[in-house]
Design a protein around this motif. Structure first.
Motif, PDB file in Angstrom:
ATOM      1  N   PRO A  59     -24.271  47.323  -7.594  1.00  0.00           N
ATOM      2  CA  PRO A  59     -25.533  47.934  -7.171  1.00  0.00           C
ATOM      3  C   PRO A  59     -25.353  48.936  -6.027  1.00  0.00           C
ATOM      4  O   PRO A  59     -26.075  49.934  -5.971  1.00  0.00           O
ATOM      5  CB  PRO A  59     -26.363  46.737  -6.718  1.00  0.00           C
ATOM      6  N   ASN A  60     -24.363  48.695  -5.145  1.00  0.00           N
ATOM      7  CA  ASN A  60     -24.111  49.628  -4.043  1.00  0.00           C
ATOM      8  C   ASN A  60     -23.775  51.017  -4.565  1.00  0.00           C
ATOM      9  O   ASN A  60     -24.266  52.021  -4.060  1.00  0.00           O
ATOM     10  CB  ASN A  60     -22.917  49.165  -3.200  1.00  0.00           C
ATOM     11  N   ILE A  61     -22.933  51.052  -5.584  1.00  0.00           N
ATOM     12  CA  ILE A  61     -22.510  52.340  -6.150  1.00  0.00           C
ATOM     13  C   ILE A  61     -23.715  53.019  -6.805  1.00  0.00           C
ATOM     14  O   ILE A  61     -23.926  54.219  -6.655  1.00  0.00           O
ATOM     15  CB  ILE A  61     -21.367  52.137  -7.168  1.00  0.00           C
ATOM     16  N   ILE A  62     -24.528  52.228  -7.499  1.00  0.00           N
ATOM     17  CA  ILE A  62     -25.723  52.789  -8.143  1.00  0.00           C
ATOM     18  C   ILE A  62     -26.654  53.391  -7.082  1.00  0.00           C
ATOM     19  O   ILE A  62     -27.203  54.472  -7.273  1.00  0.00           O
ATOM     20  CB  ILE A  62     -26.439  51.708  -8.984  1.00  0.00           C
ATOM     21  N   ALA A  63     -26.792  52.688  -5.944  1.00  0.00           N
ATOM     22  CA  ALA A  63     -27.643  53.210  -4.866  1.00  0.00           C
ATOM     23  C   ALA A  63     -27.143  54.559  -4.375  1.00  0.00           C
ATOM     24  O   ALA A  63     -27.937  55.478  -4.135  1.00  0.00           O
ATOM     25  CB  ALA A  63     -27.708  52.209  -3.719  1.00  0.00           C
ATOM     26  N   VAL A  64     -25.826  54.707  -4.244  1.00  0.00           N
ATOM     27  CA  VAL A  64     -25.259  55.978  -3.768  1.00  0.00           C
ATOM     28  C   VAL A  64     -25.492  57.086  -4.807  1.00  0.00           C
ATOM     29  O   VAL A  64     -25.921  58.191  -4.457  1.00  0.00           O
ATOM     30  CB  VAL A  64     -23.749  55.819  -3.448  1.00  0.00           C
ATOM     31  N   PHE A  79     -30.905  60.024   1.634  1.00  0.00           N
ATOM     32  CA  PHE A  79     -29.877  59.663   2.612  1.00  0.00           C
ATOM     33  C   PHE A  79     -29.974  58.188   2.975  1.00  0.00           C
ATOM     34  O   PHE A  79     -28.957  57.520   3.173  1.00  0.00           O
ATOM     35  CB  PHE A  79     -29.969  60.559   3.849  1.00  0.00           C
ATOM     36  N   GLN A  80     -31.214  57.680   3.027  1.00  0.00           N
ATOM     37  CA  GLN A  80     -31.408  56.255   3.278  1.00  0.00           C
ATOM     38  C   GLN A  80     -30.748  55.416   2.185  1.00  0.00           C
ATOM     39  O   GLN A  80     -30.097  54.423   2.465  1.00  0.00           O
ATOM     40  CB  GLN A  80     -32.909  55.938   3.294  1.00  0.00           C
ATOM     41  N   MET A  81     -30.941  55.848   0.934  1.00  0.00           N
ATOM     42  CA  MET A  81     -30.366  55.106  -0.187  1.00  0.00           C
ATOM     43  C   MET A  81     -28.843  55.130  -0.127  1.00  0.00           C
ATOM     44  O   MET A  81     -28.183  54.125  -0.385  1.00  0.00           O
ATOM     45  CB  MET A  81     -30.823  55.703  -1.528  1.00  0.00           C
ATOM     46  N   ILE A  82     -28.282  56.301   0.225  1.00  0.00           N
ATOM     47  CA  ILE A  82     -26.823  56.423   0.299  1.00  0.00           C
ATOM     48  C   ILE A  82     -26.297  55.522   1.421  1.00  0.00           C
ATOM     49  O   ILE A  82     -25.331  54.773   1.237  1.00  0.00           O
ATOM     50  CB  ILE A  82     -26.409  57.897   0.513  1.00  0.00           C
ATOM     51  N   TYR A  83     -26.992  55.547   2.560  1.00  0.00           N
ATOM     52  CA  TYR A  83     -26.614  54.711   3.698  1.00  0.00           C
ATOM     53  C   TYR A  83     -26.676  53.234   3.314  1.00  0.00           C
ATOM     54  O   TYR A  83     -25.757  52.456   3.574  1.00  0.00           O
ATOM     55  CB  TYR A  83     -27.550  55.002   4.871  1.00  0.00           C
ATOM     56  N   TYR A  84     -27.776  52.883   2.662  1.00  0.00           N
ATOM     57  CA  TYR A  84     -28.013  51.514   2.197  1.00  0.00           C
ATOM     58  C   TYR A  84     -26.893  51.059   1.254  1.00  0.00           C
ATOM     59  O   TYR A  84     -26.341  49.981   1.377  1.00  0.00           O
ATOM     60  CB  TYR A  84     -29.371  51.519   1.487  1.00  0.00           C
ATOM     61  N   GLY A  85     -26.554  51.955   0.330  1.00  0.00           N
ATOM     62  CA  GLY A  85     -25.506  51.635  -0.635  1.00  0.00           C
ATOM     63  C   GLY A  85     -24.156  51.462   0.014  1.00  0.00           C
ATOM     64  O   GLY A  85     -23.343  50.639  -0.403  1.00  0.00           O
ATOM     65  N   MET A  86     -23.905  52.250   1.083  1.00  0.00           N
ATOM     66  CA  MET A  86     -22.582  52.214   1.702  1.00  0.00           C
ATOM     67  C   MET A  86     -22.443  51.070   2.699  1.00  0.00           C
ATOM     68  O   MET A  86     -21.353  50.560   2.908  1.00  0.00           O
ATOM     69  CB  MET A  86     -22.311  53.532   2.407  1.00  0.00           C
ATOM     70  N   LYS A 141     -24.865  48.257   3.215  1.00  0.00           N
ATOM     71  CA  LYS A 141     -25.469  46.968   2.990  1.00  0.00           C
ATOM     72  C   LYS A 141     -24.659  46.207   1.951  1.00  0.00           C
ATOM     73  O   LYS A 141     -24.280  46.763   0.933  1.00  0.00           O
ATOM     74  CB  LYS A 141     -26.893  47.170   2.456  1.00  0.00           C
ATOM     75  N   LYS A 142     -24.425  44.955   2.235  1.00  0.00           N
ATOM     76  CA  LYS A 142     -23.708  44.175   1.247  1.00  0.00           C
ATOM     77  C   LYS A 142     -24.708  43.671   0.216  1.00  0.00           C
ATOM     78  O   LYS A 142     -25.616  42.915   0.522  1.00  0.00           O
ATOM     79  CB  LYS A 142     -23.002  42.999   1.898  1.00  0.00           C
ATOM     80  N   LEU A 143     -24.556  44.166  -0.978  1.00  0.00           N
ATOM     81  CA  LEU A 143     -25.443  43.722  -2.047  1.00  0.00           C
ATOM     82  C   LEU A 143     -24.688  42.745  -2.924  1.00  0.00           C
ATOM     83  O   LEU A 143     -23.479  42.733  -2.954  1.00  0.00           O
ATOM     84  CB  LEU A 143     -25.900  44.915  -2.874  1.00  0.00           C
ATOM     85  N   GLN A 144     -25.465  41.976  -3.630  1.00  0.00           N
ATOM     86  CA  GLN A 144     -24.833  40.968  -4.484  1.00  0.00           C
ATOM     87  C   GLN A 144     -24.106  41.613  -5.645  1.00  0.00           C
ATOM     88  O   GLN A 144     -24.624  42.472  -6.296  1.00  0.00           O
ATOM     89  CB  GLN A 144     -25.914  40.016  -5.017  1.00  0.00           C
TER      90      GLN A 144
END
Lengths: 287, 130
Positions: free
Chosen positions: A107-112, A275-282, A284-287
């Motif tokens: 999901p992190n990669i998808i967010a980026v 940019f928030q989403m990219i930051y979040y993806g990079m 935040k530890k997502l499951q």
């Protein structure tokens, strides 16, 4: 920010998500970007909802708004149904592939990726629409697939147009389909870009035909999401109802309002969210 | 070069497609809203858990699940039914276009419609568990 919605009951969360989705649908329709691009950052960044549930909700909302507005366009006879059906081969194939890739991607990669696509969409929404269709074309594929067509103008005139670069447009649609399936958005901006810039179709036809295709493309991804459990009934309810209501209001105002400034403001907001989403993806530890 | 009508030659079918899309959205939204209202009355005071996606955490991920939930009068199953009607709307639209192309004897587009339906059917079948 995750704690924000932990304190809420289902009733409060539903009402707040409904209000947010209404605003997203309204802005999405006024700026032509669609509701999906706001829904996903809102659900994930603001409410701390898992990206997969957010994507599932967004795709359902996309089907609702696209089908709602396509109903009117199809009757007006501007939509090129043959062109839409032909390109749907590419968009549905891409969408199914994208939805499967999504299942095996962090999901992190998808967010980026989502953030990057948001920036591109914001940029495209500001670009000046140029009217560049050419009457003459010798595309054999366009003739074979009967894509050249005509549409009625408001003053009763009929405009005849030809379609160019069929294979180029087809591959671009494949890409738009993959992004739609991967990110849970309609990717209307990319579809219009393919038809406008590559296939050289009049703007009115490309926007309505893109809208016509978005429903089927999204349905193809939604089928995969449904089986994966991304489509949560309790969450889809306020999102779909809100976006649909917002989009309906938006299309009523659209003919009267000057949307130039709104577009600029919205593009800035979208870029910020991106940019928030990219930051979040990079980070935040997502499951 | 022959110029084709953007819509189907059969204008009535163009209207049928337009109406189908409109009514699909209206019916699904009504189902979602009515069952959603009941759902909020029943479990509105509970705390939601959407922070983390759980594998197998969603009770309605197949038609069988939804039908089972409907027969057990589960409110969430009714909401999911509304969502499924919405997803089915654009797919039903391809069926109607297919009929239109058959009437016009445009077999190239009959095949194209079948290909699009086939892609969606394949994704449905691949997702079915077990």
């Amino acid at each position: 920010m995750v704690q924000f919605s932990l304190l809420m009951t289902i009733l409060y969360l539903t009402l707040i998500i409904f209000a947010g989705s209404l605003l997203a649908g309204l802005l999405g329709s006024l700026t032509g970007l669609g509701g999906g691009v706001v829904i996903i950052p809102m659900l994930t960044l603001l409410f701390g909802i898992d990206l997969r549930y957010a994507i599932g909700c967004s795709i359902v909302a996309v089907i609702a708004t696209s089908s709602g507005s396509a109903a009117a366009y199809v009757k007006e006879g501007i939509t090129n149904i043959r062109l839409g059906m032909f390109l749907e081969i590419a968009t549905t194939t891409g969408a199914v592939a994208g939805a499967f890739i999504a299942a095996y991607t962090q999901p992190n990669i998808i967010a980026v990726i989502f953030g990057c696509i948001l920036i591109v969409s914001a940029f495209l929404s500001l670009k000046k629409k140029t009217f560049h269709f050419e009457g003459q074309s010798k595309s054999r594929l366009a003739a074979f697939f009967k894509l050249n067509s005509q549409y009625p103008e408001k003053d009763g005139k009929t405009i005849v147009y030809n379609v160019r670069h069929v294979s180029g447009g087809f591959f671009m649609m494949l890409g738009a389909g993959i992004l739609s399936g991967l990110l849970g958005i309609g990717s209307g901006a990319l579809k219009v870009l393919a038809m406008d810039n590559i296939m050289r179709i009049p703007f009115k036809v490309s926007t309505t035909t893109s809208n016509f295709m978005i429903g089927v493309t999204a349905a193809a991804s939604a089928v995969v999401y449904f089986h994966r459990g991304y489509i949560d009934a309790g969450l889809c309810m306020p999102v779909t109802a809100g976006v649909l209501l917002g989009a309906t209001i938006g299309s009523r105002i659209l003919t009267k309002a000057d949307t130039k400034w709104l577009r600029i403001v919205f593009a800035v907001v979208i870029t910020f969210l991106a940019f928030q989403m990219i930051y979040y993806g990079m980070n935040k530890k997502l499951q | 070069m022959r110029i084709h009508n953007p819509g189907l030659k059969d204008r009535s079918l163009q209207n049928v497609i337009g109406n189908l899309l409109r009514w699909g959205v209206i019916v699904s939204l009504l189902v979602v809203l009515i069952s959603g209202f009941i759902y909020l009355l029943q479990s509105g005071s509970q705390t939601p858990s959407y922070h983390l996606f759980e594998e197998g955490g969603n009770p309605y991920t197949s038609l069988t699940d939804v039908v089972r939930g409907l027969s057990g009068s589960q409110t969430l199953a009714f909401i999911q039914l509304g969502v499924l009607i919405l997803i089915a709307t654009p797919i039903a639209r391809i069926f109607f276009a297919l009929i239109g192309f058959m009437k016009e004897k445009d077999y190239l587009y009959v095949i194209i419609s079948l290909v699009v339906l086939g892609i969606i059917a394949a994704s449905m079948l691949s997702g079915v568990k077990g």
